[in-house]
Design a protein around this motif. Structure first.
Motif, PDB file in Angstrom:
ATOM      1  N   ARG A   1      44.998 -40.927  13.174  1.00 16.05           N
ATOM      2  CA  ARG A   1      44.445 -41.840  11.984  1.00 16.05           C
ATOM      3  C   ARG A   1      43.189 -42.467  12.441  1.00 16.05           C
ATOM      4  NH1 ARG A   1      50.072 -44.852  11.274  1.00 16.05           N
ATOM      5  NH2 ARG A   1      51.485 -42.924  11.013  1.00 16.05           N
ATOM      6  N   GLU A   2      43.265 -42.978  13.761  1.00 15.47           N
ATOM      7  CA  GLU A   2      42.174 -43.925  14.129  1.00 15.47           C
ATOM      8  C   GLU A   2      40.796 -43.157  14.354  1.00 15.47           C
ATOM      9  OE1 GLU A   2      45.643 -46.373  15.072  1.00 15.47           O
ATOM     10  OE2 GLU A   2      45.337 -44.193  15.498  1.00 15.47           O
ATOM     11  N   LEU A   3      40.983 -42.064  14.940  1.00 16.34           N
ATOM     12  CA  LEU A   3      39.792 -41.040  15.183  1.00 16.34           C
ATOM     13  C   LEU A   3      39.359 -40.538  13.578  1.00 16.34           C
ATOM     14  CD1 LEU A   3      37.862 -39.652  16.793  1.00 16.34           C
ATOM     15  CD2 LEU A   3      39.352 -37.640  16.926  1.00 16.34           C
ATOM     16  N   ALA A   4      40.284 -40.373  12.819  1.00 16.54           N
ATOM     17  CA  ALA A   4      39.799 -39.967  11.361  1.00 16.54           C
ATOM     18  C   ALA A   4      39.168 -41.027  10.804  1.00 16.54           C
ATOM     19  CB  ALA A   4      40.957 -39.607  10.524  1.00 16.54           C
ATOM     20  N   ALA A   5      39.305 -42.261  10.776  1.00 20.39           N
ATOM     21  CA  ALA A   5      38.912 -43.350  10.253  1.00 20.39           C
ATOM     22  C   ALA A   5      37.535 -43.584  10.968  1.00 20.39           C
ATOM     23  CB  ALA A   5      39.623 -44.772  10.317  1.00 20.39           C
ATOM     24  N   GLN A   6      37.431 -43.612  12.335  1.00 19.89           N
ATOM     25  CA  GLN A   6      36.262 -43.886  12.929  1.00 19.89           C
ATOM     26  C   GLN A   6      35.083 -42.685  12.561  1.00 19.89           C
ATOM     27  OE1 GLN A   6      35.379 -46.543  14.628  1.00 19.89           O
ATOM     28  NE2 GLN A   6      33.144 -45.665  14.833  1.00 19.89           N
ATOM     29  N   VAL A   7      35.507 -41.552  12.546  1.00 19.72           N
ATOM     30  CA  VAL A   7      34.634 -40.510  11.994  1.00 19.72           C
ATOM     31  C   VAL A   7      34.049 -40.592  10.578  1.00 19.72           C
ATOM     32  CG1 VAL A   7      34.184 -37.858  11.622  1.00 19.72           C
ATOM     33  CG2 VAL A   7      35.692 -38.660  13.647  1.00 19.72           C
ATOM     34  N   GLY A   8      35.237 -41.081   9.787  1.00 14.68           N
ATOM     35  CA  GLY A   8      34.523 -41.199   8.340  1.00 14.68           C
ATOM     36  C   GLY A   8      33.543 -42.353   8.241  1.00 14.68           C
TER      37      GLY A   8
END
Length: 422
Positions: A83-90
């Motif tokens: 989730r954290e990586l997805a949020a950061q990429v987004g």
């Protein structure tokens, strides 16, 4: 080289300037032209080298020249392991595309799906997702991947470690055979190379750092200490060396909770993040840590994947990882983008073999220190390591170093609600 030499549009160059980027990093300088030319890509770079911009900027430029997404359609998909990586990429993709007429959406588990469903109904040009939630929404009929133009696998090595390969294969069957594929990984393991052969067509190969090397600007130190003195030694180092921002890795979720509580009792502000924490709790803890309100963030490997903390000065391995490659990932959280960093490992006699495995992998001997007052007992006897298998990664049980494996790995939990699986 300047970003203007890479063939990017004026809108993207404005966004780059607004983000404070000056010159492209090696991964950006090589990846951006390759993606703009339509090539498949197999790219490996140390974490913190700017790979999100390496695929995000040319991806946005290619999509901006095409037809907008129709209802439920996804034009480009970025799969991320956590989730954290997805949020950061987004967050990064949205910033890069601020002046482009493109819709970007992030979806992951642990939060309500209704806002995500509503966004998908309108169609999404760039979707950043964790595999579990994406499959859930696809099975409910909310996502159409049949006209996908570009697929990006970000931190593919971590997705394989977490057991996502079956989810990825299911998603691939929903996509058109003709598309652009971009695979980014911190390492080129044998598993990654096997996946690349299945996924990529005549890919451009980019490797800007030698395989399984650690960041050059990270000072790596091992403190030898007895297992029951680790907590006091950590508190001592934080207090005496005046560490104001420290990311600490533990082997287990329970260990993360316990350490955070014990540090807090010593007036060292600390919080834990791991898969059993709600997304809200994880977001609040990370926000407090980034702002400087929280001095210590204690994390498990999976929860920390994708954390992007600018100029993080200190990473501490309270427990050494059971898989040597995870050491490289952990300490890559510091020393990013050319800044200096320090990686401290607290190593007891139980972890002697784990330390040897790490040094063999990185082809370097780490400096040993003994802190006065915390000298290890010369008569100490090694004990089995608690919870020898990393949570959520049964396939790594055979790679776990001795000592410490006495239990058989449990079967993988296929429930979509598993917090560790996003």
């Amino acid at each position: 080289m300047d970003f203007s030499e890479l063939g990017l549009s004026a809108e993207l160059l404005d966004a780059i300037n607004a983000e404070g980027y000056s010159t492209p990093t090696p991964i950006q300088a090589q990846a951006i032209p390759a993606v703009l030319e339509g090539h498949d890509l197999l790219a490996s770079a140390q974490t913190g080298t700017g790979k999100t911009a390496g695929f995000g900027l040319p991806l946005l430029q290619r999509l901006a020249s095409g037809k907008r997404a129709a209802s439920r359609q996804v034009r480009a998909l970025v799969l991320a392991p956590t989730r954290e990586l997805a949020a950061q990429v987004g967050k990064n993709i949205a910033a890069y595309g601020a002046k482009l007429p493109l819709r970007t959406q992030v979806i992951f588990g642990g939060v309500g799906q209704n806002p995500q469903v509503e966004a998908l109904k309108r169609g999404v040009d760039v979707l950043i997702a964790t595999p579990g939630r994406l499959l859930d929404l696809q099975q409910q009929g909310h996502v159409d991947l049949s006209r996908l133009e570009v697929l990006v696998l970000d931190e593919a090595d971590r997705m394989l470690d977490m057991g996502f390969i079956h989810d990825i294969k299911r998603l691939l069957r929903l996509m058109p055979p003709k598309r652009q594929n971009l695979l980014f990984s911190a390492t080129f393991s044998n598993d990654i190379q096997a996946l690349a052969k299945q996924l990529l067509h005549e890919p451009k190969l980019i490797e800007v750092a030698p395989r399984n090397t650690t960041a050059e600007k990270v000072e790596q130190i091992v403190y030898q200490v007895d297992r029951d003195k680790k907590r006091d030694l950590l508190a001592h180092l934080i207090e005496t060396q005046k560490w104001y921002q420290v990311l600490v890795f533990t082997r287990t979720k329970h260990g993360a909770n316990r350490l955070a509580e014990q540090l807090s009792k010593r007036s060292i502000p600390a919080m834990a993040i791991h898969g059993n924490k709600s997304q809200g709790a994880r977001t609040r803890a990370l926000g407090a840590f980034k702002s400087g309100e929280l001095q210590v963030l204690v994390a498990t490997d999976i929860a920390a994947r994708g954390l992007d903390i600018h100029q993080l000065p200190h990473v501490v391995n309270f427990d050494l990882p059971n898989v040597a490659e995870d050491y490289v990932h952990r300490i890559g959280r510091t020393g990013r983008a050319g800044s200096q960093g320090e990686a401290i490992s607290l190593v007891c006699i139980d972890e002697a073999q784990l330390l040897k495995n790490i040094e063999r992998l990185i082809k370097s001997s780490l400096e040993r220190r003994i802190e006065p007052g915390f000298e290890p007992d010369p008569n100490a006897v090694a004990q089995p390591i608690e919870n020898g298998r990393r949570s959520g990664s049964p396939r790594n049980a055979s790679r776990t170093a001795k000592p410490g494996r006495t239990r058989k790995p449990r079967p993988r939990n296929r429930q979509r609600s598993s917090p560790e699986r996003g």
